[in-house]
Enzyme design. Structure first.
Site, PDB file in Angstrom:
ATOM      1  N   HIS A   1      76.382  28.924  48.941  1.00  0.00           N
ATOM      2  CA  HIS A   1      77.748  29.372  48.711  1.00  0.00           C
ATOM      3  C   HIS A   1      78.709  28.217  49.021  1.00  0.00           C
ATOM      4  CE1 HIS A   1      77.206  33.975  48.769  1.00  0.00           C
ATOM      5  NE2 HIS A   1      76.006  33.413  48.638  1.00  0.00           N
TER       6      HIS A   1
ATOM      7  N   GLU B   1      73.290  32.032  61.234  1.00  0.00           N
ATOM      8  CA  GLU B   1      73.153  32.841  60.027  1.00  0.00           C
ATOM      9  C   GLU B   1      74.256  32.532  59.007  1.00  0.00           C
ATOM     10  OE1 GLU B   1      74.829  35.564  63.347  1.00  0.00           O
ATOM     11  OE2 GLU B   1      73.332  33.940  63.115  1.00  0.00           O
TER      12      GLU B   1
ATOM     13  N   ASP C   1      88.221  31.818  46.614  1.00  0.00           N
ATOM     14  CA  ASP C   1      87.084  32.272  47.412  1.00  0.00           C
ATOM     15  C   ASP C   1      87.173  31.610  48.772  1.00  0.00           C
ATOM     16  OD1 ASP C   1      84.493  33.745  47.588  1.00  0.00           O
ATOM     17  OD2 ASP C   1      83.703  31.737  47.930  1.00  0.00           O
TER      18      ASP C   1
ATOM     19  N   GLU D   1      84.982  30.813  52.696  1.00  0.00           N
ATOM     20  CA  GLU D   1      83.789  30.833  53.539  1.00  0.00           C
ATOM     21  C   GLU D   1      84.250  30.972  54.978  1.00  0.00           C
ATOM     22  OE1 GLU D   1      80.922  31.167  52.283  1.00  0.00           O
ATOM     23  OE2 GLU D   1      81.352  30.563  50.230  1.00  0.00           O
TER      24      GLU D   1
ATOM     25  N   ASP E   1      82.293  28.640  43.977  1.00  0.00           N
ATOM     26  CA  ASP E   1      82.293  30.080  43.697  1.00  0.00           C
ATOM     27  C   ASP E   1      83.583  30.515  43.005  1.00  0.00           C
ATOM     28  OD1 ASP E   1      79.841  30.104  44.837  1.00  0.00           O
ATOM     29  OD2 ASP E   1      80.336  31.383  46.534  1.00  0.00           O
TER      30      ASP E   1
END
Length: 235
Positions: free
Chosen positions: A150, A52, A7, A9, A155
């Protein structure tokens, strides 16, 4: 079989808008079982973190300021993943960022044929349902209580458990296909070669009452007082 669940980010949704990879987490599976081997790294993206995006994963400019660049860790990452299949949720997103970063530092992109997308698997298995990682973990009873934000490694760990469930659970099969085929042939040969079992013929049992039984029955009937059938005949 070795597989890598991973995963990522990022600073945003698209490399076309100048967004970069900031974290990657990889979990090694061998025959659908976690081995305990993993690769995890944060990267300094060389740009600011949008508010965000930080709200999703909690990675701030200050936290990432002393982290290595992706380029400096690319070889270690490629060595870890090797030539194994790579599993991700909504894999096109993760592959897009990973291959962009690899190309940016002069490495060949990872072949998309190695991609396994658990989102596509989940959509096929559960059409019309929610397919987010959170929703699927709830469906399969995977504990995610420790997931506040997250995080690539966390994850990936959750996704590794989900992938196993989506592909048949821990007991996918006790025999390989070739072994099962050989076992079927072996059983058929044993059946064909087995000696025939001789049929046992039993003498039929008599179904008529003997003369002695008929006489005893007649004596029993004669001893009944006012039997119903005689009363009906008299009327």
């Amino acid at each position: 079989m070795r597989e890598i669940v991973f995963d990522t980010e990022t600073t945003g949704l698209s490399t076309a808008d100048g967004h970069r990879l900031v974290e990657i987490g990889c979990i090694e599976l061998v025959n659908r079982v976690e081995t305990g081997n993993s690769f995890h790294c944060y990267f300094n993206p060389g740009r600011s973190m949008p508010a965000e995006a930080e709200a999703v994963h909690g990675l701030s400019d200050r936290f990432l300021s002393d982290k290595p660049s992706f380029a400096s860790q690319a070889l270690a990452l490629l060595e870890f993943v090797g030539d194994s299949p790579l599993i991700a949720h909504n894999a096109m997103f993760d592959f897009g960022f990973l291959n962009w970063e690899l190309a940016d530092c002069g490495h060949a992109p990872i072949d998309m044929a190695r991609m396994i997308d658990t989102l596509a698997i989940a959509r096929k298995a559960h059409p019309g349902a929610k397919h987010s990682l959170d929703a699927l973990c709830s469906r399969y009873g995977i504990d995610r209580s420790h997931r506040v934000k997250h995080g690539a490694l966390l994850d990936a760990q959750l996704l590794a458990q989900l992938y196993v469930e989506l592909t048949g659970g821990r007991q996918i099969g006790l025999l390989l296909k070739s072994d099962a085929r050989e076992k079927t042939v072996e059983n058929r040969v044993r059946h064909e070669q087995a000696a025939p079992v001789a049929a046992v013929i039993r003498i039929a049992r008599p179904h008529m009452a003997s003369e002695e039984e008929l006489e005893r029955h007649k004596e029993f009937i004669a001893g009944l007082a006012d039997p119903l059938w005689l009363a009906g005949a008299a009327g």
